[in-house]
Design a protein around this motif. Structure first.
Motif, PDB file in Angstrom:
ATOM      1  N   ASP A 105       1.187   4.644  -2.189  1.00 57.95           N
ATOM      2  CA  ASP A 105       1.258   5.947  -2.195  1.00 57.95           C
ATOM      3  C   ASP A 105       2.330   6.691  -2.504  1.00 57.95           C
ATOM      4  O   ASP A 105       2.153   7.976  -3.071  1.00 57.95           O
ATOM      5  CB  ASP A 105       1.028   6.089  -0.390  1.00 57.95           C
ATOM      6  N   THR A 147      10.849   6.564   2.418  1.00 54.92           N
ATOM      7  CA  THR A 147      10.195   5.295   2.261  1.00 54.92           C
ATOM      8  C   THR A 147      11.256   3.797   2.199  1.00 54.92           C
ATOM      9  O   THR A 147      11.039   3.109   2.784  1.00 54.92           O
ATOM     10  CB  THR A 147       9.236   5.203   1.106  1.00 54.92           C
ATOM     11  N   ASP A 191      10.612  12.006  -0.173  1.00 50.97           N
ATOM     12  CA  ASP A 191       9.603  11.020  -0.159  1.00 50.97           C
ATOM     13  C   ASP A 191      10.194   9.406  -0.367  1.00 50.97           C
ATOM     14  O   ASP A 191      10.100   8.583   0.509  1.00 50.97           O
ATOM     15  CB  ASP A 191       8.405  11.221  -0.905  1.00 50.97           C
ATOM     16  N   GLU A 232       0.783  -1.180  -0.070  1.00 52.10           N
ATOM     17  CA  GLU A 232      -0.107  -0.009   0.060  1.00 52.10           C
ATOM     18  C   GLU A 232       0.697   1.378  -0.046  1.00 52.10           C
ATOM     19  O   GLU A 232       0.563   2.165  -0.657  1.00 52.10           O
ATOM     20  CB  GLU A 232      -0.925  -0.022   1.178  1.00 52.10           C
ATOM     21  N   GLN A 233       1.946   0.956   0.862  1.00 53.90           N
ATOM     22  CA  GLN A 233       2.892   2.205   0.756  1.00 53.90           C
ATOM     23  C   GLN A 233       3.536   2.587  -0.714  1.00 53.90           C
ATOM     24  O   GLN A 233       3.834   3.691  -1.164  1.00 53.90           O
ATOM     25  CB  GLN A 233       4.051   2.062   1.786  1.00 53.90           C
ATOM     26  N   GLN A 279       1.619   7.589  -6.026  1.00 53.17           N
ATOM     27  CA  GLN A 279       0.690   8.585  -6.245  1.00 53.17           C
ATOM     28  C   GLN A 279       1.526  10.054  -6.061  1.00 53.17           C
ATOM     29  O   GLN A 279       1.488  10.882  -6.665  1.00 53.17           O
ATOM     30  CB  GLN A 279      -0.371   8.540  -5.297  1.00 53.17           C
TER      31      GLN A 279
END
Ligand SMILES: N[C@@H](CCC(=O)N[C@@H](CS)C(=O)NCC(=O)O)C(=O)O
Length: 214
Positions: free
Chosen positions: A111, A138, A134, A107-108, A114
Motif C-alpha cells: 500500500d 507507517t 504516509d 501488505e502495508q 502504491q
C-alpha cells in the motif's frame, strides 16, 4: 515436495519484485538459479527482446516466477513466492498469528509503495507529504509492533520475511534523506535494518549482487 527441491527464480536483471525472494534464499543458505532476463533502456523505453519472445509461456505473462524441480511446479506472483519461501525456510513466524502479522505488514508495504507511486504522478508537494505523513506514520506503526521479545527481530526470535521486506522498503526510495527523517523516532526499525544487513549470508550477497538500474 521436500526442501531438497531445486529452484529457479526468473526475473529481469534488476532487484524489483525478486530481490526479497533472492535474499530469502541467501539467508536460508539455499542454492537457487538466479535467472535474469536482460533489460536495457533506450529512448525511455525498456528493451528486453529475450523476455518478449518467452513471455507467452509464463503464468499470467509476468515475472517473477519460481520454478521448482525443473518446472514441475511453477509459482507466480512475487508475494506468493515470498510467502512460500518464508514458510519453507521457517521465516514466517512461529505460529499462525505471527504469520498473519508478518503478512499484514507486508501488505502495508504494498500500500505504501502504491501511495508513493501515486504521489510521484500527482506532482506539487505530494512526494514531500508522502514522506512526512504516509511513510512516517507507517514506520511509527511498524516500530510500535516491533521487538516485543527483545530478539532484535521484528517478530519472534529469528529473521523473518518482514525483516527482509523492511530492509528492501528502506532502500526502495531514491530520497534516502527523507527516509532517514521518517525513521528518526524508530530505533527498533533502524536496528532491524542493521541486523539484516549484518546477517552474514545477506552481507555477502549485498557485496556481490549484480548492479542494476532498478
Ligand atoms: N503482482 C505481480 C506483478 C508482476 C509484474 O507486473 N511483473 C512485471 C515486471 S516488474 C512484468 O512481468 N511485466 C510484464 C512485461 O513487462 O511484459 C507480482 O507481484 O509478481
Amino acid at each position: 515436495m521436500s526442501s531438497s527441491s531445486n529452484y529457479k527464480l526468473i526475473y529481469f536483471a534488476g532487484r524489483g519484485l525478486a530481490e526479497t525472494s533472492r535474499m530469502l534464499f541467501k539467508a536460508a543458505g539455499q542454492d537457487f538459479e538466479d535467472f535474469r532476463y536482460p533489460i536495457t533502456i533506450k529512448d525511455g523505453q525498456y528493451i528486453r527482446p529475450e523476455w518478449d519472445a518467452d513471455k507467452p509461456k509464463y503464468t499470467y505473462e509476468k515475472i517473477p516466477v519460481l520454478e521448482i524441480d525443473g518446472g514441475k511446479y511453477t509459482i507466480a506472483q512475487s508475494k506468493a513466492i515470498e510467502r512460500f519461501l518464508a514458510r519453507r525456510f521457517n521465516m514466517f513466524g512461529s505460529n499462525d498469528i505471527e504469520a498473519a502479522l508478518i503478512d499484514a505488514a507486508g501488505e502495508q508495504i504494498l500500500d505504501i509503495k502504491q501511495a508513493y507511486n501515486k504521489a510521484k504522478t500527482t506532482g506539487g508537494d505530494a512526494v514531500k507529504q508522502f514522506f512526512e505523513n504516509d511513510l512516517t506514520k507507517t514506520f511509527a506503526i511498524f516500530e510500535k509492533q516491533a521487538g516485543k521479545d527483545k530478539s532484535g527481530y521484528w517478530i519472534g526470535s529469528r529473521l523473518s520475511l518482514f525483516d527482509i521486506q523492511l530492509y528492501n522498503l528502506i532502500h526502495f526510495f531514491d530520497d534516502q534523506q527523507s527516509v532517514q527523517k521518517a525513521l528518526e523516532e524508530c530505533a527498533a526499525l533502524k536496528a532491524i535494518h542493521d541486523k539484516v544487513e549484518q546477517t552474514p549470508e545477506i552481507k555477502k550477497w549485498l557485496s556481490e549482487r549484480p548492479d542494476s538500474m532498478f
